[in-house]
Design an enzyme around this catalytic site. Structure first.
Site, mmCIF file in Angstrom:
data_model
loop_
_atom_site.group_PDB
_atom_site.id
_atom_site.type_symbol
_atom_site.label_atom_id
_atom_site.label_comp_id
_atom_site.label_asym_id
_atom_site.label_seq_id
_atom_site.Cartn_x
_atom_site.Cartn_y
_atom_site.Cartn_z
ATOM 1 N N ASP A 39 4.831 -5.552 11.050
ATOM 2 C CA ASP A 39 4.440 -5.254 9.670
ATOM 3 C C ASP A 39 2.942 -5.011 9.545
ATOM 4 O OD1 ASP A 39 6.826 -5.508 8.425
ATOM 5 O OD2 ASP A 39 6.583 -7.624 7.937
ATOM 6 N N LYS A 61 4.224 -0.718 5.204
ATOM 7 C CA LYS A 61 4.042 0.351 4.220
ATOM 8 C C LYS A 61 3.164 1.452 4.790
ATOM 9 C CE LYS A 61 4.813 -1.534 -0.284
ATOM 10 N NZ LYS A 61 4.643 -2.996 -0.282
ATOM 11 N N MET A 176 1.356 -12.502 -3.433
ATOM 12 C CA MET A 176 1.681 -11.175 -3.963
ATOM 13 C C MET A 176 1.441 -11.086 -5.467
ATOM 14 S SD MET A 176 5.228 -10.434 -1.891
ATOM 15 C CE MET A 176 6.030 -11.968 -2.304
#
Ligand code: SAH
Length: 516
Positions: A39, A61, A176
């Site tokens: 990741d 991402k 987050m």
């Protein structure tokens, strides 16, 4: 054994950021993997620990391309384990703390594939610790709650009980949550939490670029906006935040907040970078040199053919040692052929490299440079003695010349070349222009020459002159020869190592900022 039983997936927590904060088991799994699926937020230094043949798949991402969905990642793991591969799935922090590790494990379990969960140090506790904030503390917090700040606070039925969170007694830790910060703080106050509650944001905790902001709950969102505080960050709310005044430690390190460029060859850069980072610096690896084989091995090969005739073999760098022994092995020989010669190393690192090859080193000068080697050998060399010097193509001729004056017969051969490295020129130019570099380090003359050459050549962001790029940048040098090369190219060295090693250079860098 069929291939299906051989495959396994390790779901590994890589820790909160600093590559040192992985578990021993996690590191074993990286080293063992055929395939690493990783990741964002996983340190590149951890990936470097994998075996040479390992494959890597990035599933984080991507701003400009298709990002793999969680379902696709789950299926990828199943497929690769079925092929019989040892797969290490690396996730930031702990795999089961907002890591969706549970979903990945579930599909593996459904398919009856073997897996192992390797817990990691979660950012939810490690990041506060690096900011000097204990998540529990006698008299201040008897517990802590970790929640996601990612969910939609306007949703009719939130998955979180905000009232309970606002009125609970312990520390509240939110991951987050940066995208929702104003909504989160407003909601907590609405549900009854005092606006005076101490709060903190910690950006990129445990890393050299860690930043911490403290404020009251009421002011937190505004202050974060003013200071342009961004994701990823941990939000910590509760009385324990006040402990930071006393317990702040990481950000107090002597080189904390300094951005230092390491220009050595990639293979050697990380040991130096790690030393600087342990002192709190942020390092930028910009390899300006790369070690390459000589254009032509005939010189070295001729010497290897008559190794027994040398009285001395002098190694002047770790690279020299490695290149020499690689070629020795390639030519079907080994260290037994060096039996008759005295072995001399220019410094402790070179000595270490020789010892790793199973050789005892006979002499190391007290100062780590060519002139000191000559001084050391003066007494020992008898006219007519043959000396072998396996070196870099660009090495200074002084050593060979001086030894010849003593009557030695010197074979000065090229064992390796230093060619230009693959440092990201655009990136470094950009950082220099923005004033974001504090120091550039030089560990040899060729690092100076190549850095200047690379930065000043044509291309995007090319500077009008080298000096225009180096405003307010300090230069650190490993020794007088390197400093002289820098001076000749118009660079003023701010600090020079007293002992000409990486440790000596690190000492010098520290003293530079202690004094100023
Ligand atoms: N499994 C991870 C958390 C994944 S969620 C763990 O256990 O740590 C990702 C969030 O974690 C980020 O949005 C941020 O809030 C937090 N985070 C992870 N690493 C961080 C770091 N080094 N500094 C600050 N926040 C971090």
């Amino acid at each position: 054994m069929n291939s299906k039983t051989k495959g396994i997936v390790y779901l590994v927590g890589a820790g909160p950021g600093s590559p040192d904060l992985i578990t021993l088991r996690g590191l074993q799994c990286i080293k063992r993997a055929d395939l690493i699926v990783y990741d964002r937020l996983v340190s590149p230094r951890l990936l470097q620990q994998a075996k040479k043949e390992a494959e890597f798949i990035y599933v984080g991402k991507m701003p400009d391309r298709h990002t793999m969905s969680q379902e696709e990642i789950n299926r990828l793991l199943v497929e690769k384990a079925m092929q019989g591969l040892v797969v290490t799935r690396l996730k930031g922090g702990d795999p089961f703390v907002f890591g969706r590790g549970g979903e990945e494990a579930a599909l593996l379990a459904e398919n009856e594939l073997p897996f192992e969960i390797v817990p990691g140090i979660s950012s939810s506790v490690a990041v506060p610790a690096y900011a000097g904030i204990p998540v529990t503390h006698r008299g201040l917090a008897a517990g802590f709650t970790v929640v996601t700040g990612h969910e939609d606070l306007h949703k009719e039925e939130s998955d979180l009980n905000w009232q309970a969170l606002a009125q609970g007694a312990g520390t509240l830790i939110i991951l987050m949550g940066m995208g929702n910060l104003p909504e989160i703080t407003a909601r907590l106050m609405l549900e009854g939490m005092s606006g005076e509650t101490p709060a903190a944001l910690v950006h990129r905790g445990t890393e050299a670029s860690q930043r911490t902001l403290t404020a009251t709950l009421r002011d937190l969102a505004l202050k974060a906006e003013q200071e342009n505080f961004k994701h990823p960050a941990v939000i910590i709310i509760g009385e324990v935040v006040t402990m930071r005044e006393q317990l702040q430690w990481f950000e107090n390190r002597p080189l904390f907040g300094r951005r230092i460029v390491v220009s050595r060859a990639r293979e050697q850069a990380s040991a130096f970078a790690e030393k600087l980072e342990a002192l709190g610096a942020e390092t930028i690896e910009f390899p300006v040199i790369k070690i390459a084989p000589p254009d032509d091995y005939s010189g070295l090969d001729r010497c290897l053919n008559m190794l027994q005739s040398y009285r001395f073999v002098i190694f002047t760098s770790e690279n020299g040692v490695n290149s020499f022994f690689n070629r020795l092995a390639e030519s079907g020989r080994d260290i037994r052929d060096l039996k008759g010669a005295s072995i001399c190393a220019i410094g402790p690192k070179t000595k270490e490299a020789l010892e790793l090859k199973g050789l005892r080193v006979d002499c190391v000068p007290s100062e780590y440079r060519a002139e000191a080697v000559v001084e050391l050998l003066k007494e020992r060399i008898v006219p007519g003695d043959k000396v072998l010097l396996p070196r870099a193509d660009l090495a200074r001729p002084v050593l060979a010349q001086e030894l010849e004056k003593l009557g030695a017969v010197v074979d000065n051969v090229t064992a390796y070349r230093t060619v230009r490295g693959d440092g990201d020129v655009q990136l470094l130019r950009r950082l220099l222009k923005a004033g974001e570099i504090d120091m550039i380090t030089f560990t040899s003359s060729s690092t100076v020459r190549n850095l200047v050459e690379m930065l000043t050549e044509e291309g995007e962001h090319a500077p009008a002159s080298p000096s225009s790029l180096f405003n307010n940048v300090l230069f650190a040098s490993i020794g007088p020869i390197t400093s002289k090369t820098a001076a000749d190219l118009g660079l003023k060295i701010a600090v020079e190592a007293k002992v000409y090693t990486i440790d000596g250079l690190t000492e010098a860098i520290l003293s530079c900022w202690e004094e100023n």
